[in-house]
Design an enzyme around this catalytic site. Structure first.
Site, mmCIF file in Angstrom:
data_model
loop_
_atom_site.group_PDB
_atom_site.id
_atom_site.type_symbol
_atom_site.label_atom_id
_atom_site.label_comp_id
_atom_site.label_asym_id
_atom_site.label_seq_id
_atom_site.Cartn_x
_atom_site.Cartn_y
_atom_site.Cartn_z
ATOM 1 N N GLU A 154 34.326 -13.256 -64.680
ATOM 2 C CA GLU A 154 34.300 -14.251 -65.502
ATOM 3 C C GLU A 154 34.582 -15.317 -65.143
ATOM 4 O OE1 GLU A 154 35.344 -12.661 -69.673
ATOM 5 O OE2 GLU A 154 34.320 -10.897 -69.052
ATOM 6 N N GLY A 259 44.202 -7.928 -67.638
ATOM 7 C CA GLY A 259 43.871 -7.607 -68.844
ATOM 8 C C GLY A 259 42.231 -8.227 -68.873
ATOM 9 N N CYS A 262 37.589 -5.595 -68.735
ATOM 10 C CA CYS A 262 37.189 -4.465 -67.639
ATOM 11 C C CYS A 262 38.516 -3.692 -67.182
ATOM 12 C CB CYS A 262 36.360 -5.359 -66.473
ATOM 13 S SG CYS A 262 34.828 -5.813 -66.708
HETATM 14 P P1 NAD Z 1 29.515 -7.480 -73.655
HETATM 15 O O1 NAD Z 1 30.257 -6.632 -74.954
HETATM 16 O O2 NAD Z 1 29.802 -8.924 -73.274
HETATM 17 O O3 NAD Z 1 28.070 -7.143 -73.953
HETATM 18 C C1 NAD Z 1 27.231 -5.889 -74.185
HETATM 19 C C2 NAD Z 1 26.108 -6.253 -74.952
HETATM 20 O O4 NAD Z 1 25.401 -5.124 -75.138
HETATM 21 C C3 NAD Z 1 26.334 -6.846 -76.339
HETATM 22 O O5 NAD Z 1 25.626 -8.041 -76.517
HETATM 23 C C4 NAD Z 1 25.809 -5.889 -77.383
HETATM 24 O O6 NAD Z 1 25.217 -6.275 -78.640
HETATM 25 C C5 NAD Z 1 24.670 -5.070 -76.525
HETATM 26 N N1 NAD Z 1 24.292 -3.746 -77.080
HETATM 27 C C6 NAD Z 1 25.194 -2.780 -77.290
HETATM 28 N N2 NAD Z 1 24.298 -1.805 -77.550
HETATM 29 C C7 NAD Z 1 22.959 -1.971 -77.360
HETATM 30 C C8 NAD Z 1 21.872 -1.457 -77.274
HETATM 31 N N3 NAD Z 1 21.533 -0.185 -77.590
HETATM 32 N N4 NAD Z 1 20.919 -2.087 -77.068
HETATM 33 C C9 NAD Z 1 20.662 -3.278 -76.472
HETATM 34 N N5 NAD Z 1 21.972 -4.096 -76.583
HETATM 35 C C10 NAD Z 1 23.174 -3.446 -76.808
HETATM 36 O O7 NAD Z 1 29.936 -6.551 -72.445
HETATM 37 P P2 NAD Z 1 29.953 -7.133 -71.042
HETATM 38 O O8 NAD Z 1 31.061 -7.841 -70.634
HETATM 39 O O9 NAD Z 1 28.525 -8.102 -70.604
HETATM 40 O O10 NAD Z 1 29.935 -5.983 -70.044
HETATM 41 C C11 NAD Z 1 28.780 -4.998 -70.061
HETATM 42 C C12 NAD Z 1 29.082 -4.050 -68.963
HETATM 43 O O11 NAD Z 1 29.280 -4.370 -67.530
HETATM 44 C C13 NAD Z 1 30.417 -3.040 -69.272
HETATM 45 O O12 NAD Z 1 30.057 -1.912 -68.626
HETATM 46 C C14 NAD Z 1 31.381 -3.661 -68.386
HETATM 47 O O13 NAD Z 1 32.407 -2.865 -67.950
HETATM 48 C C15 NAD Z 1 30.525 -4.137 -67.067
HETATM 49 N N6 NAD Z 1 31.111 -5.301 -66.299
HETATM 50 C C16 NAD Z 1 31.534 -6.370 -67.106
HETATM 51 C C17 NAD Z 1 32.020 -7.553 -66.103
HETATM 52 C C18 NAD Z 1 32.618 -8.443 -67.072
HETATM 53 O O14 NAD Z 1 33.256 -9.408 -66.440
HETATM 54 N N7 NAD Z 1 32.444 -8.846 -68.312
HETATM 55 C C19 NAD Z 1 32.053 -7.436 -65.065
HETATM 56 C C20 NAD Z 1 31.281 -6.294 -64.554
HETATM 57 C C21 NAD Z 1 30.804 -5.291 -65.049
#
Ligand code: NAD
Length: 463
Positions: A154, A259, A262
């Protein structure tokens, strides 16, 4: 290629935009209809540098669109990215309910030969549950499975998506591999490193990477506790360590600990996965213990610095878990804020982007309009997030606004000698504290001018 992205959160939106930049036709979908409405108007639902402009450009190109109807996104897609959240359950296990729901939608609507890609971070072996779900609830069409873990940071998300260190393709068929190689071809021709492996290895590699980054941070924080007892400087120790190419300097900064969304949940998920499979990953238990201790250690430093927290005005700079984001999920800055408030401090906070997200987590938190307003009348100022703009603060103006020139720097942003010269009592993480420089005229400065009418002025038990 036709691409569907299920889940348009921080990873999903970036996946949508980056895939569109690579020339694909992308449809993003989410159960959160407000998010889809915002995205369709070109408004990112969160702060990420450069995202707004890129989103607008890709929407205008006609390649990118958003829908609340998963069938519309999935039906024509050759590649379907699952980007839903995988938060921690109360027992530390990854909560995979959103993944299951997304997979069921995929099973209902996927076209023959489509590739279903786990981009969400999931425990090794999740692919088996996905396969079973598709077999039981699918529409009978044959789909391929793959894991393509996301490593974006991020604050640097778009750059990381379009110029990654590596792309990991966890595949189980030539067709799956070929589809992903076609998708990423523009990056592959630029020489981005691709690691092709099996799906379980790809799944585990993501958890292992985050757990190792967390381990480095906890190592630095444990070292900080030793530095504080020996008078050594943890930043200088980290510089020496980091000069060794086998170690590297990144993620060796002592402070408030890790924090964000992730690292905490991924450390817990890997630890729980190992435990479930009969291996106690004690190293990770210690990583978590040291991380929790880091916040407590900084909270004690603030208390030590002002003697008693009760009734003291404390200015907290930073609420986001890191700079260049408004994300406060598992933010150590918020954890510190909570501990200071519980101990009776009169807290006022400032963050360049994360104030409204923080207010959702901590209703009633007093928010200042800028760092100097936060410092007004404060007995102590605490730096909790390393936003670059905090490094450039006018120390003299800050000190003038404060009741006492005391800074607790939980991110080691400032130079102790400079802080002493600027007339501050200065405490940081794993480095010797400094007092106002006696040779400097700082000690003779006038008391701060009276605050403007209406400004909060806590009772000062010292005055
Ligand atoms: P987030 O909470 O920002 O987004 C998740 C989205 O999924 C939400 O908008 C939610 O409404 C949607 N959602 C939930 N259930 C759903 C469904 N059944 N159908 C459609 N949409 C649905 O989470 P994020 O930060 O984007 O993280 C997503 C994944 O990527 C996680 O597994 C996280 O560990 C991984 N990840 C995150 C980062 C990061 O920096 N944020 C980096 C690498 C990997």
């Amino acid at each position: 290629m036709n691409v569907a992205v299920i889940g348009t959160g921080r990873v999903g939106v970036v996946t949508c935009v980056a895939s569109s930049v690579l020339g694909h036709d992308v449809i993003g979908t989410d159960v959160d209809h407000d998010k889809i409405a915002l995205l369709s108007r070109g408004v990112p639902p969160f702060y990420e540098p450069q995202l707004e402009d890129s989103l607008a450009a890709e929407l205008a190109s006609g390649r990118l669109s958003f829908t609340v109807d998963p069938a519309e996104a999935i039906r024509t897609a050759e590649v379907i990215f699952i980007c839903v959240g995988t938060p921690a359950r109360h027992d530390g296990e990854a909560d995979l309910l959103a993944v299951e729901r997304a997979v069921r939608e995929v099973g209902r609507h996927a076209a023959d030969g489509a590739l279903v890609v786990e981009k969400s971070t999931v425990p090794a072996g999740t692919v088996d549950r996905i396969r079973e779900t598709l077999e039981r609830e699918g529409n009978g069409r044959r789909v391929h499975l793959a894991s393509n873990p996301e490593f974006l940071r991020e604050g640097l998300a778009l750059r990381d998506a379009l110029e990654p260190d590596r792309i990991v393709l966890g595949v189980e068929s030539d067709a799956g591999r070929e589809l992903l190689e076609r998708l990423y071809r523009p990056l592959l021709t630029k020489g981005v490193r691709v690691i092709v492996t099996d799906i379980r290895t790809a799944e585990l590699a993501k958890h292992a990477s985050n757990a190792f980054l967390a381990t480095k941070i906890s190592f630095a924080n444990a070292l900080a506790r030793v530095c504080e007892r020996t008078g050594a400087d943890v930043s200088a120790v980290a510089d020496v360590m980091g000069a060794d190419a086998r170690i590297g300097r990144a993620f060796l900064d002592a402070g408030l600990g890790y924090g964000g969304y992730c690292l905490p949940k991924d450390v817990a998920a890997l630890e729980r996965l190992a435990a479930r499979l009969g291996y106690r990953f004690g190293l990770l238990e210690e990583v978590e213990r040291v991380n929790a201790e880091a916040v407590r250690s900084l909270a004690s430093k603030v208390e030590d610095a002002v003697w008693n927290l009760e009734g003291k005005r404390i200015a907290l700079l930073g609420l986001a878990f890191k700079p260049d984001t408004d994300d406060v999920r598992s933010s150590p800055a918020l954890a510190l804020a909570g501990q200071l408030r519980t101990a009776g401090a009169d807290l006022v906070a400032y963050d360049p982007k994360a104030a409204s997200e923080a207010l959702v987590e901590m209703p009633g938190l007093e928010i200042a309009a800028d760092p100097y307003a936060a410092a007004a009348g404060a007995h102590c100022l605490v730096v909790a997030t390393d936003w670059p703009e905090f490094r450039a603060l006018d120390l003299e103006a800050l000190g003038r606004a404060m009741t006492h020139r005391i800074v607790v720097d939980a991110r080691n942003l400032f130079d102790p000698a400079e802080m002493a010269a600027a007339g501050f009592w200065y405490h940081s993480a794993g480095r010797p504290s400094t007092r106002p420089d006696a040779t400097d005229d700082a000690l003779d400065r006038e008391r701060p001018p009276a605050l403007a009418a209406g400004s909060p002025r806590p009772e000062d038990p010292w005055s």
